[in-house]
Design a protein around this motif. Structure first.
Motif, PDB file in Angstrom:
ATOM      1  N   THR A  11      -5.524  -2.098  17.278  1.00  0.00           N
ATOM      2  CA  THR A  11      -6.183  -1.307  16.243  1.00  0.00           C
ATOM      3  C   THR A  11      -5.358  -0.080  15.883  1.00  0.00           C
ATOM      4  O   THR A  11      -5.287   0.305  14.721  1.00  0.00           O
ATOM      5  CB  THR A  11      -7.587  -0.897  16.715  1.00  0.00           C
ATOM      6  N   ASP A  14      -2.844  -1.132  13.462  1.00  0.00           N
ATOM      7  CA  ASP A  14      -3.500  -1.378  12.173  1.00  0.00           C
ATOM      8  C   ASP A  14      -3.762  -0.067  11.440  1.00  0.00           C
ATOM      9  O   ASP A  14      -3.444   0.075  10.256  1.00  0.00           O
ATOM     10  CB  ASP A  14      -4.851  -2.090  12.385  1.00  0.00           C
ATOM     11  N   ILE A  18      -2.401   1.433   7.925  1.00  0.00           N
ATOM     12  CA  ILE A  18      -3.324   1.775   6.843  1.00  0.00           C
ATOM     13  C   ILE A  18      -3.044   3.179   6.330  1.00  0.00           C
ATOM     14  O   ILE A  18      -3.077   3.447   5.135  1.00  0.00           O
ATOM     15  CB  ILE A  18      -4.786   1.655   7.328  1.00  0.00           C
ATOM     16  N   LYS A 171      -6.189  -8.695   7.369  1.00  0.00           N
ATOM     17  CA  LYS A 171      -7.513  -8.157   7.044  1.00  0.00           C
ATOM     18  C   LYS A 171      -7.542  -7.466   5.697  1.00  0.00           C
ATOM     19  O   LYS A 171      -8.591  -7.013   5.257  1.00  0.00           O
ATOM     20  CB  LYS A 171      -7.942  -7.188   8.143  1.00  0.00           C
ATOM     21  N   MET A 172      -6.390  -7.368   5.055  1.00  0.00           N
ATOM     22  CA  MET A 172      -6.370  -6.656   3.784  1.00  0.00           C
ATOM     23  C   MET A 172      -6.887  -7.558   2.668  1.00  0.00           C
ATOM     24  O   MET A 172      -6.524  -8.717   2.578  1.00  0.00           O
ATOM     25  CB  MET A 172      -4.947  -6.221   3.462  1.00  0.00           C
ATOM     26  N   ASN A 173      -7.741  -6.987   1.863  1.00  0.00           N
ATOM     27  CA  ASN A 173      -8.325  -7.768   0.785  1.00  0.00           C
ATOM     28  C   ASN A 173      -8.875  -6.816  -0.254  1.00  0.00           C
ATOM     29  O   ASN A 173      -9.708  -5.980   0.039  1.00  0.00           O
ATOM     30  CB  ASN A 173      -9.447  -8.642   1.378  1.00  0.00           C
ATOM     31  N   SER A 174      -8.349  -6.940  -1.456  1.00  0.00           N
ATOM     32  CA  SER A 174      -8.816  -6.058  -2.508  1.00  0.00           C
ATOM     33  C   SER A 174      -9.941  -6.717  -3.289  1.00  0.00           C
ATOM     34  O   SER A 174      -9.963  -7.940  -3.446  1.00  0.00           O
ATOM     35  CB  SER A 174      -7.657  -5.716  -3.449  1.00  0.00           C
TER      36      SER A 174
END
Lengths: 229, 206
Positions: A11, A14, A18, A171-174
């Protein structure tokens, strides 16, 4: 307990990624604004009020699209595609790669020593292919909890490392759809590119690296080394 | 048994996610699958709620309904969401008022943070509906509405928060975590993930 620790560690990486891109954008914007202000200062040194206005305007402009916990900063594609921003992110990765490579190199040697294994010493047996295998196996396993899925080479210094499920971006998603998602992720991918370049550099290999999203969340890293094989 | 809808509220009390599934076998009265229809015990504004939400449902279902059956992020601003939030909020406060911790000298002390008291609201039910409720320490509130015979769904709520919400909102660099009014969790990974998870629950199908 150990799974919890690795979850926390994963994490951290991550969250670092981010935060890195907005940070790079902010720093670049700040520097740009600073340049504008110093230029104005040179031209109109006596116009104090005008200078203050510019400063006010500049800070206000920054605050409009940069609030905590939000992504307005990323909405502007000019920010994400900015060369300065990309360079900054890549060099963050490069610096981390330099250190991570060193740490894992040491750790592996140390483990071998402690376990009394009969594996050949990495340092003695480090040709370019072994270095790539070291990245695919050990580095990726330590950073992302999985190995690379595929390693290809043309035996002339070009390598392609393929990860079918790259944890850094999975996990990225727009909300704006797949195309925009992939477009934005491109900026984030400069970070792992920098890491690989840093590791290679710490092992004495100069290289240039580009990442591509093949089939989300699959990523292929195209590496061109300047080493003669 | 069935699960009718899922609602998520943020700490500013806005409904940032709503999902209403089409019931498998439409029965009389469950058309709106609102917790406030046919509800004799709770609210006095039952009539106004049903009429307003039925018109909203009809207009909205044509506009924004692309992801599977039912409605996604359509009812966030209407009375259904607000009344659900109000009901949960009041019950939660009543629950903490009813419970006087033994080590506390003054049970009427207003300064006690309701969150710090271990008398959590987990579920409440009416003749036709049961609301399963989860609240995180950071004040995110998740509610699932099911039929009254449904088993306990606390583990499902926990999964939604720990796995889906954390992965696709908190760890998603391309999603904000501070939602303004009128902004919803609308990234497809979360919506599809939640859909797949909830529809795979035994409580949803059986």
């Amino acid at each position: 307990m150990s799974s919890l620790i690795s979850e926390v560690n994963a994490t951290c990486l991550d969250l670092l990624l981010i935060e890195m891109v907005p940070l790079a954008i902010r720093v670049t914007k700040d520097l740009e604004n600073e340049n504008v202000i110093t230029k104005e200062e040179n031209f109109e040194e006596t116009d104090l009020i005008g200078k203050l206005n510019i400063k006010d305007g500049a800070t206000k402009e920054l605050n409009i699209d940069d609030k905590h916990g939000r992504i307005d900063l990323l909405e502007d594609q000019d920010n994400l595609g900015n060369n300065d921003v990309i360079y900054r992110i890549e060099s963050y990765g490069y610096n981390i790669g330099l250190r991570v490579g060193e740490l894992l190199n040491y750790k592996l040697n140390n483990d071998e020593f402690a376990n009394g294994l009969n594996r050949q010493n990495l340092k003695l047996n480090m040709d370019i292919l072994n270095i790539m295998k070291f990245i695919c196996r050990d580095i990726w396993k330590n950073l992302y909890g999985k190995q690379m899925d595929n390693l290809r080479t043309n035996h002339r210094g070009a390598f392609v490392l393929i990860d079918h499920n790259f944890k850094g971006i999975s996990k990225m998603n727009s909300a704006k759809g797949e195309e925009i998602t992939n477009e934005k992720i491109k900026t984030y991918l400069w970070f792992p590119c920098g890491i690989i370049r840093g590791i290679l550099s710490s092992l004495g290999v100069d290289s240039s690296i580009q990442a591509e999203i093949t089939q989300f969340p699959g990523v292929s890293f195209n590496i061109q080394t300047k080493m003669q094989t | 048994m069935a699960i009718y809808s899922c609602w998520i509220f943020n700490r500013h009390c806005n409904c940032v996610y709503s999902r209403e599934w089409e019931p498998k076998i439409p029965t009389a009265g469950s058309r709106l699958f609102s917790p406030f229809t046919n509800n004799s015990s709770t609210s006095t504004s039952t009539n106004s709620t049903t009429t307003s939400s039925s018109t909203v449902n009809q207009t909205a279902s044509t506009s924004k309904n692309e992801l599977g059956n039912g409605l996604t992020n359509v009812s966030n601003q209407n009375d259904k969401a607000k009344l659900l939030f109000g009901a949960i909020f009041s019950l939660r406060n009543i629950a903490s008022k009813l419970y006087s911790p033994k080590n506390n000298h003054d049970p009427n002390d207003e300064s006690i943070n309701p969150n710090s008291i271990s008398n959590y609201l987990t579920t409440f039910s009416t003749n036709n509906y049961r609301v399963h409720y989860f609240e995180s320490a950071s004040n995110w509130k998740i509610a699932l509405i099911s039929d009254p015979k449904c088993q306990d769904l606390q583990s499902a709520l926990n999964f939604i928060y720990v796995q889906l919400f954390n992965d696709f909102v908190v760890k998603n660099a391309l999603s904000q975590i501070d939602f303004d009014e009128g902004e919803y969790i609308d990234n497809p990974a979360f919506i599809n993930g939640l859909d797949n998870y909830v529809t795979s629950l035994p409580a949803f199908t059986s």
